[in-house]
Design a protein around this motif. Structure first.
Motif, PDB file in Angstrom:
ATOM      1  N   THR A 277      55.208  54.264  43.754  1.00 41.87           N
ATOM      2  CA  THR A 277      56.635  54.445  43.502  1.00 41.87           C
ATOM      3  C   THR A 277      57.197  53.341  42.617  1.00 41.87           C
ATOM      4  N   ILE A 278      56.778  52.104  42.863  1.00 40.16           N
ATOM      5  CA  ILE A 278      57.352  51.002  42.089  1.00 40.16           C
ATOM      6  C   ILE A 278      56.501  50.639  40.867  1.00 40.16           C
ATOM      7  N   PRO A 280      55.867  52.113  37.875  1.00 33.47           N
ATOM      8  CA  PRO A 280      56.531  52.132  36.558  1.00 33.47           C
ATOM      9  C   PRO A 280      57.511  50.972  36.390  1.00 33.47           C
ATOM     10  N   GLY A 281      58.248  50.643  37.469  1.00 27.51           N
ATOM     11  CA  GLY A 281      59.203  49.544  37.373  1.00 27.51           C
ATOM     12  C   GLY A 281      58.539  48.203  37.178  1.00 27.51           C
ATOM     13  N   VAL A 282      57.435  47.968  37.880  1.00 26.62           N
ATOM     14  CA  VAL A 282      56.725  46.692  37.736  1.00 26.62           C
ATOM     15  C   VAL A 282      56.151  46.570  36.326  1.00 26.62           C
ATOM     16  N   ILE A 283      55.621  47.664  35.799  1.00 21.29           N
ATOM     17  CA  ILE A 283      55.114  47.631  34.414  1.00 21.29           C
ATOM     18  C   ILE A 283      56.243  47.255  33.462  1.00 21.29           C
ATOM     19  N   GLY A 284      57.424  47.833  33.701  1.00 25.16           N
ATOM     20  CA  GLY A 284      58.577  47.483  32.873  1.00 25.16           C
ATOM     21  C   GLY A 284      58.959  46.019  33.018  1.00 25.16           C
ATOM     22  N   ILE A 285      58.895  45.502  34.243  1.00 22.62           N
ATOM     23  CA  ILE A 285      59.229  44.102  34.496  1.00 22.62           C
ATOM     24  C   ILE A 285      58.237  43.174  33.796  1.00 22.62           C
ATOM     25  N   ILE A 286      56.952  43.516  33.865  1.00 25.38           N
ATOM     26  CA  ILE A 286      55.939  42.672  33.217  1.00 25.38           C
ATOM     27  C   ILE A 286      56.150  42.669  31.705  1.00 25.38           C
ATOM     28  N   ARG A 287      56.503  43.828  31.157  1.00 26.94           N
ATOM     29  CA  ARG A 287      56.823  43.859  29.722  1.00 26.94           C
ATOM     30  C   ARG A 287      58.000  42.926  29.423  1.00 26.94           C
ATOM     31  N   THR A 288      59.041  42.993  30.275  1.00 25.13           N
ATOM     32  CA  THR A 288      60.226  42.167  30.064  1.00 25.13           C
ATOM     33  C   THR A 288      59.896  40.687  30.193  1.00 25.13           C
ATOM     34  N   ALA A 289      58.911  40.362  31.030  1.00 23.90           N
ATOM     35  CA  ALA A 289      58.544  38.961  31.245  1.00 23.90           C
ATOM     36  C   ALA A 289      58.038  38.290  29.975  1.00 23.90           C
ATOM     37  N   GLN A 358      44.520  49.760  44.332  1.00 24.55           N
ATOM     38  CA  GLN A 358      43.985  48.610  43.619  1.00 24.55           C
ATOM     39  C   GLN A 358      43.966  48.844  42.115  1.00 24.55           C
ATOM     40  N   ALA A 359      43.800  50.106  41.700  1.00 22.67           N
ATOM     41  CA  ALA A 359      43.842  50.416  40.267  1.00 22.67           C
ATOM     42  C   ALA A 359      45.206  50.056  39.682  1.00 22.67           C
ATOM     43  N   ILE A 360      46.261  50.257  40.456  1.00 20.69           N
ATOM     44  CA  ILE A 360      47.612  49.891  40.011  1.00 20.69           C
ATOM     45  C   ILE A 360      47.739  48.374  39.902  1.00 20.69           C
ATOM     46  N   ILE A 361      47.307  47.670  40.951  1.00 17.60           N
ATOM     47  CA  ILE A 361      47.413  46.207  40.954  1.00 17.60           C
ATOM     48  C   ILE A 361      46.540  45.599  39.853  1.00 17.60           C
ATOM     49  N   ASP A 362      45.363  46.161  39.634  1.00 18.26           N
ATOM     50  CA  ASP A 362      44.482  45.664  38.572  1.00 18.26           C
ATOM     51  C   ASP A 362      45.145  45.787  37.202  1.00 18.26           C
ATOM     52  N   GLU A 363      45.895  46.874  37.013  1.00 23.97           N
ATOM     53  CA  GLU A 363      46.565  47.057  35.722  1.00 23.97           C
ATOM     54  C   GLU A 363      47.683  46.033  35.553  1.00 23.97           C
ATOM     55  N   TRP A 364      48.410  45.741  36.618  1.00 25.81           N
ATOM     56  CA  TRP A 364      49.414  44.670  36.531  1.00 25.81           C
ATOM     57  C   TRP A 364      48.743  43.353  36.150  1.00 25.81           C
ATOM     58  N   SER A 365      47.622  43.074  36.817  1.00 23.64           N
ATOM     59  CA  SER A 365      46.907  41.820  36.569  1.00 23.64           C
ATOM     60  C   SER A 365      46.416  41.754  35.123  1.00 23.64           C
ATOM     61  N   ARG A 366      45.919  42.887  34.610  1.00 27.84           N
ATOM     62  CA  ARG A 366      45.444  42.926  33.228  1.00 27.84           C
ATOM     63  C   ARG A 366      46.577  42.621  32.252  1.00 27.84           C
ATOM     64  N   MET A 367      47.741  43.242  32.487  1.00 32.69           N
ATOM     65  CA  MET A 367      48.891  43.019  31.613  1.00 32.69           C
ATOM     66  C   MET A 367      49.337  41.561  31.654  1.00 32.69           C
ATOM     67  N   ILE A 368      49.320  40.977  32.840  1.00 35.54           N
ATOM     68  CA  ILE A 368      49.697  39.571  32.979  1.00 35.54           C
ATOM     69  C   ILE A 368      48.717  38.678  32.211  1.00 35.54           C
ATOM     70  N   GLY A 369      47.425  39.012  32.306  1.00 34.74           N
ATOM     71  CA  GLY A 369      46.430  38.249  31.552  1.00 34.74           C
ATOM     72  C   GLY A 369      46.693  38.279  30.060  1.00 34.74           C
ATOM     73  N   GLU A 370      47.109  39.429  29.559  1.00 32.49           N
ATOM     74  CA  GLU A 370      47.426  39.536  28.121  1.00 32.49           C
ATOM     75  C   GLU A 370      48.629  38.668  27.757  1.00 32.49           C
ATOM     76  N   ILE A 371      49.644  38.674  28.626  1.00 37.20           N
ATOM     77  CA  ILE A 371      50.829  37.876  28.358  1.00 37.20           C
ATOM     78  C   ILE A 371      50.461  36.389  28.300  1.00 37.20           C
TER      79      ILE A 371
END
Length: 377
Positions: A277-278, A280-289, A358-371
């Motif tokens: 549920t959250i 899409p929002g977390v992906i948006g937040i990571i982009r904003t970060a 975990q696939a969702i959390i891994d994607e957040w982690s991947r995006m953070i690594g790129e940032i």
């Protein structure tokens, strides 16, 4: 339109399915691309090779660029597709990115071999979360068509119809609508600010971590009960208890497992529902970060949030690996007892929800690594 700007379809499928169908899945992708070009005059690039990391990077780069609205993920849904962790991960991660941009129609599943939960006549909510994601989209039914001759009129007409559908989505799809967080200087009393959202997320992440740890504790309880039953069965055999003795032990184990299995089912559903549920929002937040216009306070909050997500990924990643091994053991054990099979299947389904989470959390982690990598450049 240049080659880099042309529409692209990422063909997600189980390779074994293509082998068993003598390459028909691959040929279908080629036929759709050809039909699309005939209809629109523009080529449709099909990405088939999932063996390299570039496959996933390619659709992510397109979704983060001006090519967002021309990038499709086309899952070829079969029982083997749903058994593949790689295929499941692709659907989950693409769906999160597409939803974060308000472009959910870019996920266009093809129901290739019968998956009962995906049928129109099934009213119950699917118990498989990836099937549920797919069922919410306008999927294409290819179950009968795959048995047609590929050069037959029904097959060719269906290919044409699917190509037209892709063209219509490209023509009518609205522009990307990224999830927005109130930025510095904006006067919007109804929208939460960046710092407020960070605070909410930082409070929620440890709760998810605790859920995973609870899950592991229940798994340990089930393991203890199962090992105890094995010992009791061996003792019964030694006493000459025979089949009746084994049945008694099995019934007692089934009774002892009833409560932990119910709790595991509840935890698994809660965990997946909250994460998906959250997402899409977390992906948006990571982009904003990664936004350079953030204030010093917002940058500090963002950094703290990213660190919490990374910590969560580390803890849940390790636990998820253990749960995956346990699920395999449970699957083997389920073959030995018809009475216990429903409970063991319920356990496996609950574990799968954590693995998919975990696939969702891994994607957040991947995006953070790129940032972080970009910040060090």
């Amino acid at each position: 339109m240049s080659n880099n700007e042309q529409p692209a379809g990422f063909w997600s499928y189980a390779r074994r399915d293509d082998e068993l169908d003598r390459g028909q899945i691959t040929r279908l992708s080629e036929r759709i691309a050809d039909a699309f070009e005939i209809i629109t005059g523009e080529p449709l690039e099909i990405f088939l090779d999932k063996r390299s990391i570039e496959w996933g990077d390619a659709w992510r780069m397109r979704l983060d660029s001006a090519l967002t609205g021309t990038t499709f993920l086309i899952p070829i849904v079969t029982p083997k597709f749903l058994q593949s962790q790689d295929c499941r991960r692709e659907v989950i991660q693409f769906a999160g990115h597409a939803a974060s941009l308000g472009l959910e129609e870019l996920l266009l599943p093809i129901h290739y071999v019968d998956v009962p939960q995906l049928a129109h006549d099934v009213e119950e909510k699917p118990t498989d979360e990836v099937v549920e994601l797919i069922s919410k989209r306008q999927w294409v039914d290819w179950r009968a068509l795959r048995l047609e001759d590929e050069d037959s009129p029904p097959y060719r007409q269906a290919v044409h119809k699917l190509a037209v559908k892709l063209a219509e989505i490209l023509e009518t799809a609205p522009p990307a609508r990224p999830i927005e967080v109130t930025s510095p200087g904006q006067d919007d009393e109804d929208s939460p600010g960046f710092v407020e959202i960070m605070a909410e997320m930082e409070a929620a992440l440890p709760a998810w971590q605790d859920t995973v740890l609870q899950f592991a504790a229940f798994m340990e309880t089930i393991g203890i009960e199962t090992r105890q039953a094995t010992e009791e069965m061996a003792a019964s055999d030694a006493r000459g208890g025979g089949f009746a003795g084994r049945m008694r032990v099995t019934e007692e184990l089934s009774s002892r497992l009833a409560d932990p299995v119910r709790k595991i089912e509840s935890l698994g559903s809660k965990y997946w529902t909250e994460l998906s549920t959250i997402d899409p929002g977390v992906i948006g937040i990571i982009r904003t970060a990664s936004n350079t216009t953030l204030s010093a306070e917002e940058k500090e909050s963002a950094q703290e949030f990213l660190e919490v997500v990374e910590q969560l990924a580390g803890v849940t990643g390790q636990t998820t690996g253990q749960l995956r091994s346990f699920s395999n053991e449970v699957g083997t054990a389920a073959q030995g007892s018809r009475q216990l099979r429903p409970q063991f299947r319920a356990i496996q389904a609950a574990v799968q929800k954590v693995i998919d989470g975990q696939a969702i959390i891994d994607e957040w982690s991947r995006m953070i690594g790129e940032i972080k990598a970009q910040m060090q450049e």
